[in-house]
Design an enzyme around this catalytic site. Sequence first.
Site, PDB file in Angstrom:
ATOM      1  N   GLU A 284      38.582  44.382  21.711  1.00  0.00           N
ATOM      2  CA  GLU A 284      37.677  44.699  22.975  1.00  0.00           C
ATOM      3  C   GLU A 284      36.324  45.359  22.515  1.00  0.00           C
ATOM      4  O   GLU A 284      36.431  46.330  21.631  1.00  0.00           O
ATOM      5  CB  GLU A 284      38.364  45.111  24.022  1.00  0.00           C
ATOM      6  CG  GLU A 284      37.163  45.381  25.390  1.00  0.00           C
ATOM      7  CD  GLU A 284      38.052  46.253  26.404  1.00  0.00           C
ATOM      8  OE1 GLU A 284      37.601  45.881  27.491  1.00  0.00           O
ATOM      9  OE2 GLU A 284      38.907  47.023  26.061  1.00  0.00           O
ATOM     10  N   LYS A 347      37.997  38.291  31.172  1.00  0.00           N
ATOM     11  CA  LYS A 347      38.941  39.188  31.738  1.00  0.00           C
ATOM     12  C   LYS A 347      38.817  38.972  33.061  1.00  0.00           C
ATOM     13  O   LYS A 347      37.852  38.996  33.869  1.00  0.00           O
ATOM     14  CB  LYS A 347      38.226  40.626  31.454  1.00  0.00           C
ATOM     15  CG  LYS A 347      39.347  41.719  31.831  1.00  0.00           C
ATOM     16  CD  LYS A 347      38.770  42.954  31.464  1.00  0.00           C
ATOM     17  CE  LYS A 347      39.848  44.006  31.875  1.00  0.00           C
ATOM     18  NZ  LYS A 347      39.406  45.738  31.367  1.00  0.00           N
ATOM     19  N   CYS A 398      42.518  44.902  27.446  1.00  0.00           N
ATOM     20  CA  CYS A 398      42.809  46.311  27.843  1.00  0.00           C
ATOM     21  C   CYS A 398      43.821  46.726  29.055  1.00  0.00           C
ATOM     22  O   CYS A 398      44.731  46.323  29.041  1.00  0.00           O
ATOM     23  CB  CYS A 398      41.389  46.801  28.210  1.00  0.00           C
ATOM     24  SG  CYS A 398      41.033  48.555  27.977  1.00  0.00           S
TER      25      CYS A 398
END
Length: 548
Positions: A284, A347, A398
């Site tokens: 990321e 995301k 994440c």
Amino acid sequence: MVTMTEAVPAVPAVPAQPAPRPLPARVAVPMAVAAGLTQLLAFPRYDLWWLAPVSVALLAAAVHRRRARTGAVLGLVAGLVFFGPLLEWTNLHTGSLPWVLLFVAESLFIALLGAAAAYASPLVDRHRWTWPLLTGVLWVGQEAARDRLPFGGFPWGRLAFSQGDSPALRFAAVGGAPLVTFVVAVVGGLLVTAAWRRWGAPTMLLAAGAVALAAVGLLVPVGGGDGQQPVRVAVIQGNVPRLGLDFNAQRRAVLENHVTGTVELAGRVTAGQAQQPDIVIWPENSSDVDPFLDPQAAAAISRAADSIKAPILIGAVLRGPGENQVRNAGVVWLPGQGPDESRMYIKQHPVPFAEYIPLRKVARMVSKQVDRVRSDFVAGDTPGVLDMGAATIGDVICFEVAYDGIVRETVTGGAGILAVQTNNATFDESEARQQLAMVRLRAVEHGRDALMASTVGVSAFVDPDGSVHQETGFNTPGVLLTEMTPRATRTLATQLGYWPEMVLSGFAVAALVAAAVIRRRRPGSPQGSVDAAPSAAGAPTTSTAEAR
């Protein structure tokens, strides 16, 4: 005439037995503190996983037979002691206020758990065998609520995430994180039942129950079963010029670090010092310069892909779709072709108050730090199932690894390997290791080879049994290369989905309803206890003020 009345001997009155009392406050409060401390020590970086059930037992004993509001206070104490240090990495670069607000908010759920356990005490006193099961379902219910509320929840610190080296981890293949939490909490319930003074349940039998649960865990099969043709996967950990919130102030330097790491790997492949990878994973934020809008960034990434002769999954921040909006994306970049917009993941769960600011005007009144987030991240709406040629990757970004559904949807969508792209440059090593523990659980839960690719560490590969290899250091560059096996089989946990959590949470609600019925029928004691004699329960009798 005088009538003589025969005298009837008086029957001596039986003194009323006082209702059983909770443990004295001078004992219960330190136990709540110890519950929070032992739970903290169960998590990375301490990794004393066996303390997790001890923590559960301490809190259960501290709140037993207390009023619900007192149970809530004790639960709050335990939560503050646990979540404060666990989430300390959130205050490294933003000041103390956001950290305090976060760990206090999370602690309120432990307060709710303490209140529920205290309220259900009459059920335990009437049916002593229910204590372990009640403890298990209440913990699952608490985590189910915390995983969703508020603003989509924050599942950090679930009991299941402390069990990386425990036999309980294997239960993830059957019922996911909720079942692992349930097993750990049941063991804690067995411990408190066995330790509660002079209870009728045989201690040895209860201890044997805990051992039996551990043995069952060892017998649960884990691993992905037969897989497809192995593929070679490389992870590039490029590192950043400096840690902190301004790590991306030198965005081109971060991008260049990952390009350089990839080109150097290509040189080793050409020299015969490394095998040719089929897939390359960047973390990321490896390209916070939007490569769709910046020709120099696009040229640098293409240079890396062309040199390594393999598709690269990059982590990019993309502008739009609206003004002051951005997207956190995983983009497949093909050698000789460039980005494939049809193979891109956005995301789905941006972090509130970090990647976007809910109620921005209100939040600004609390802390001016919200102005650091100038552009709000927009959520995607499709799972991260990305065809990279040699294998289909399940991409999660994440903190999304903490959410059951986001990871599961990649597997049900066809992912054969799990990849977690993350950026730990704004936090510290303890946060990275807590996150790696989640990757371990997901690998077991879905029977998949998995990896974690971080900008600064920790990056690693994880096998379907939860074992970790080629773990990198923190705040250092690194290049990892190994064979991973894509798999199409689905574990029972993958097939059951949310059902284990729903059923166990349903039992928690049913237990509280049963406790309410008992309380209504037996309104005598302040704690709503149904035990007649304190000697049967063994808790010391104290003054009402001290007990509460």
